[in-house]
Design a protein around this motif. Structure first.
Motif, PDB file in Angstrom:
ATOM      1  N   GLU A  27       0.851  -1.200  -0.102  1.00 47.65           N
ATOM      2  CA  GLU A  27      -0.038   0.149   0.144  1.00 47.65           C
ATOM      3  C   GLU A  27       0.786   1.227  -0.044  1.00 47.65           C
ATOM      4  O   GLU A  27       0.677   2.130  -0.762  1.00 47.65           O
ATOM      5  CB  GLU A  27      -0.976   0.010   1.306  1.00 47.65           C
ATOM      6  CG  GLU A  27      -1.822   1.326   1.356  1.00 47.65           C
ATOM      7  CD  GLU A  27      -2.734   1.630   0.319  1.00 47.65           C
ATOM      8  OE1 GLU A  27      -2.732   2.699  -0.163  1.00 47.65           O
ATOM      9  OE2 GLU A  27      -3.271   0.726  -0.372  1.00 47.65           O
ATOM     10  N   LYS A  28       2.039   1.281   0.709  1.00 45.65           N
ATOM     11  CA  LYS A  28       2.692   2.517   0.856  1.00 45.65           C
ATOM     12  C   LYS A  28       3.539   2.490  -0.375  1.00 45.65           C
ATOM     13  O   LYS A  28       3.633   3.702  -0.989  1.00 45.65           O
ATOM     14  CB  LYS A  28       3.747   2.138   1.907  1.00 45.65           C
ATOM     15  CG  LYS A  28       4.915   3.360   2.016  1.00 45.65           C
ATOM     16  CD  LYS A  28       5.925   2.942   3.151  1.00 45.65           C
ATOM     17  CE  LYS A  28       7.092   3.983   3.275  1.00 45.65           C
ATOM     18  NZ  LYS A  28       7.830   3.657   4.466  1.00 45.65           N
ATOM     19  N   SER A  29       3.903   1.587  -1.129  1.00 47.29           N
ATOM     20  CA  SER A  29       4.443   1.609  -2.387  1.00 47.29           C
ATOM     21  C   SER A  29       3.699   1.929  -3.451  1.00 47.29           C
ATOM     22  O   SER A  29       3.953   2.901  -4.470  1.00 47.29           O
ATOM     23  CB  SER A  29       5.090   0.149  -2.951  1.00 47.29           C
ATOM     24  OG  SER A  29       5.509   0.140  -4.220  1.00 47.29           O
ATOM     25  N   ARG A  30       2.371   1.703  -3.529  1.00 48.75           N
ATOM     26  CA  ARG A  30       1.104   2.074  -4.523  1.00 48.75           C
ATOM     27  C   ARG A  30       1.095   3.596  -4.120  1.00 48.75           C
ATOM     28  O   ARG A  30       0.727   4.524  -5.186  1.00 48.75           O
ATOM     29  CB  ARG A  30       0.048   1.395  -4.343  1.00 48.75           C
ATOM     30  CG  ARG A  30       0.035   0.104  -4.844  1.00 48.75           C
ATOM     31  CD  ARG A  30      -1.498  -0.564  -4.966  1.00 48.75           C
ATOM     32  NE  ARG A  30      -1.828  -0.882  -3.787  1.00 48.75           N
ATOM     33  CZ  ARG A  30      -1.854  -2.233  -3.241  1.00 48.75           C
ATOM     34  NH1 ARG A  30      -1.012  -3.171  -3.854  1.00 48.75           N
ATOM     35  NH2 ARG A  30      -2.367  -2.298  -1.921  1.00 48.75           N
ATOM     36  N   ARG A  31       1.070   4.272  -3.066  1.00 47.45           N
ATOM     37  CA  ARG A  31       0.727   5.538  -2.561  1.00 47.45           C
ATOM     38  C   ARG A  31       1.859   6.469  -3.086  1.00 47.45           C
ATOM     39  O   ARG A  31       1.673   7.482  -3.582  1.00 47.45           O
ATOM     40  CB  ARG A  31       0.626   5.698  -1.123  1.00 47.45           C
ATOM     41  CG  ARG A  31       0.155   7.067  -0.762  1.00 47.45           C
ATOM     42  CD  ARG A  31      -0.473   7.107   0.775  1.00 47.45           C
ATOM     43  NE  ARG A  31       0.426   6.384   1.601  1.00 47.45           N
ATOM     44  CZ  ARG A  31       0.163   5.240   2.287  1.00 47.45           C
ATOM     45  NH1 ARG A  31      -1.079   4.822   2.087  1.00 47.45           N
ATOM     46  NH2 ARG A  31       0.846   4.815   3.031  1.00 47.45           N
ATOM     47  N   ALA A  32       3.137   5.926  -2.836  1.00 45.28           N
ATOM     48  CA  ALA A  32       4.232   6.449  -3.162  1.00 45.28           C
ATOM     49  C   ALA A  32       4.260   6.719  -4.859  1.00 45.28           C
ATOM     50  O   ALA A  32       4.691   7.717  -5.445  1.00 45.28           O
ATOM     51  CB  ALA A  32       5.523   5.869  -2.821  1.00 45.28           C
ATOM     52  N   GLU A  33       3.912   5.800  -5.537  1.00 48.12           N
ATOM     53  CA  GLU A  33       3.877   5.609  -7.048  1.00 48.12           C
ATOM     54  C   GLU A  33       2.934   6.627  -7.453  1.00 48.12           C
ATOM     55  O   GLU A  33       3.313   7.339  -8.278  1.00 48.12           O
ATOM     56  CB  GLU A  33       3.779   4.122  -7.717  1.00 48.12           C
ATOM     57  CG  GLU A  33       3.730   4.289  -9.162  1.00 48.12           C
ATOM     58  CD  GLU A  33       5.095   4.414  -9.608  1.00 48.12           C
ATOM     59  OE1 GLU A  33       5.056   4.797 -11.072  1.00 48.12           O
ATOM     60  OE2 GLU A  33       5.949   4.262  -9.143  1.00 48.12           O
ATOM     61  N   GLY A  39       2.847  14.124  -9.088  1.00 46.98           N
ATOM     62  CA  GLY A  39       3.471  15.300  -8.601  1.00 46.98           C
ATOM     63  C   GLY A  39       2.956  15.824  -7.336  1.00 46.98           C
ATOM     64  O   GLY A  39       3.353  16.689  -6.905  1.00 46.98           O
ATOM     65  N   GLU A  40       2.196  14.878  -6.541  1.00 47.52           N
ATOM     66  CA  GLU A  40       1.877  15.210  -5.129  1.00 47.52           C
ATOM     67  C   GLU A  40       2.977  15.219  -4.264  1.00 47.52           C
ATOM     68  O   GLU A  40       3.888  14.589  -4.557  1.00 47.52           O
ATOM     69  CB  GLU A  40       0.894  14.094  -4.590  1.00 47.52           C
ATOM     70  CG  GLU A  40      -0.515  14.185  -5.426  1.00 47.52           C
ATOM     71  CD  GLU A  40      -1.364  13.089  -4.993  1.00 47.52           C
ATOM     72  OE1 GLU A  40      -0.882  12.365  -3.781  1.00 47.52           O
ATOM     73  OE2 GLU A  40      -2.446  12.937  -5.464  1.00 47.52           O
ATOM     74  N   LYS A  56      -0.869  13.855   5.922  1.00 41.72           N
ATOM     75  CA  LYS A  56      -1.341  12.378   6.485  1.00 41.72           C
ATOM     76  C   LYS A  56      -0.097  11.925   6.824  1.00 41.72           C
ATOM     77  O   LYS A  56       1.173  11.862   6.092  1.00 41.72           O
ATOM     78  CB  LYS A  56      -1.692  11.770   5.539  1.00 41.72           C
ATOM     79  CG  LYS A  56      -2.228  10.202   6.151  1.00 41.72           C
ATOM     80  CD  LYS A  56      -2.789   9.281   5.083  1.00 41.72           C
ATOM     81  CE  LYS A  56      -3.390   8.068   5.559  1.00 41.72           C
ATOM     82  NZ  LYS A  56      -4.118   7.418   4.595  1.00 41.72           N
ATOM     83  N   SER A  57       0.373  11.542   8.132  1.00 41.68           N
ATOM     84  CA  SER A  57       1.544  11.003   8.849  1.00 41.68           C
ATOM     85  C   SER A  57       1.708   9.741   8.268  1.00 41.68           C
ATOM     86  O   SER A  57       0.758   8.813   7.723  1.00 41.68           O
ATOM     87  CB  SER A  57       1.708  11.060  10.187  1.00 41.68           C
ATOM     88  OG  SER A  57       0.781  10.134  10.902  1.00 41.68           O
ATOM     89  N   GLU A  58       2.948   9.045   8.210  1.00 43.01           N
ATOM     90  CA  GLU A  58       3.419   7.708   7.675  1.00 43.01           C
ATOM     91  C   GLU A  58       2.542   6.602   8.513  1.00 43.01           C
ATOM     92  O   GLU A  58       2.384   5.499   7.794  1.00 43.01           O
ATOM     93  CB  GLU A  58       4.813   7.499   7.547  1.00 43.01           C
ATOM     94  CG  GLU A  58       5.217   6.367   6.524  1.00 43.01           C
ATOM     95  CD  GLU A  58       6.568   6.621   6.284  1.00 43.01           C
ATOM     96  OE1 GLU A  58       7.335   5.681   6.548  1.00 43.01           O
ATOM     97  OE2 GLU A  58       7.073   7.564   5.963  1.00 43.01           O
ATOM     98  N   GLY A  59       2.475   6.834   9.861  1.00 44.83           N
ATOM     99  CA  GLY A  59       1.669   5.785  10.464  1.00 44.83           C
ATOM    100  C   GLY A  59       0.200   5.400  10.256  1.00 44.83           C
ATOM    101  O   GLY A  59      -0.208   4.784  10.859  1.00 44.83           O
ATOM    102  N   GLU A  60      -0.535   6.509   9.631  1.00 45.59           N
ATOM    103  CA  GLU A  60      -1.720   6.548   9.580  1.00 45.59           C
ATOM    104  C   GLU A  60      -2.348   5.675   8.462  1.00 45.59           C
ATOM    105  O   GLU A  60      -2.001   5.469   7.314  1.00 45.59           O
ATOM    106  CB  GLU A  60      -2.417   7.875   9.103  1.00 45.59           C
ATOM    107  CG  GLU A  60      -2.307   8.738  10.623  1.00 45.59           C
ATOM    108  CD  GLU A  60      -2.799  10.158  10.316  1.00 45.59           C
ATOM    109  OE1 GLU A  60      -3.918  10.363  10.783  1.00 45.59           O
ATOM    110  OE2 GLU A  60      -2.227  11.121   9.893  1.00 45.59           O
TER     111      GLU A  60
END
Length: 60
Positions: A27-33, A39-40, A56-60
């Motif tokens: 999920e983190k990888s999809r969000r980063a991609e 360009g967010e 949004k913090s990384e732990g949420e």
């Protein structure tokens, strides 16, 4: 004589932890991609108490 539930094998709990961590990482990888493609800088979330937006913090 009381029969108790058998405890799950340690390997099973390790496997569940592995699967949980893998899902979080995917999920983190999809969000980063998605952020890279659009360009967010990050994701804004609204605080229900104050109505203010914040990153949004990384732990949420």
């Amino acid at each position: 004589m009381l029969l108790s539930k058998p405890e799950p094998a340690p390997q099973f709990s390790l496997f569940r932890r592995f699967v949980s961590d893998a899902r979080k990482l995917a999920e983190k990888s999809r969000r980063a991609e998605k952020e890279r493609q659009t360009g967010e800088i990050g994701t804004l979330v609204k605080d229900p108490a104050t109505g203010e937006y914040r990153l949004k913090s990384e732990g949420e």
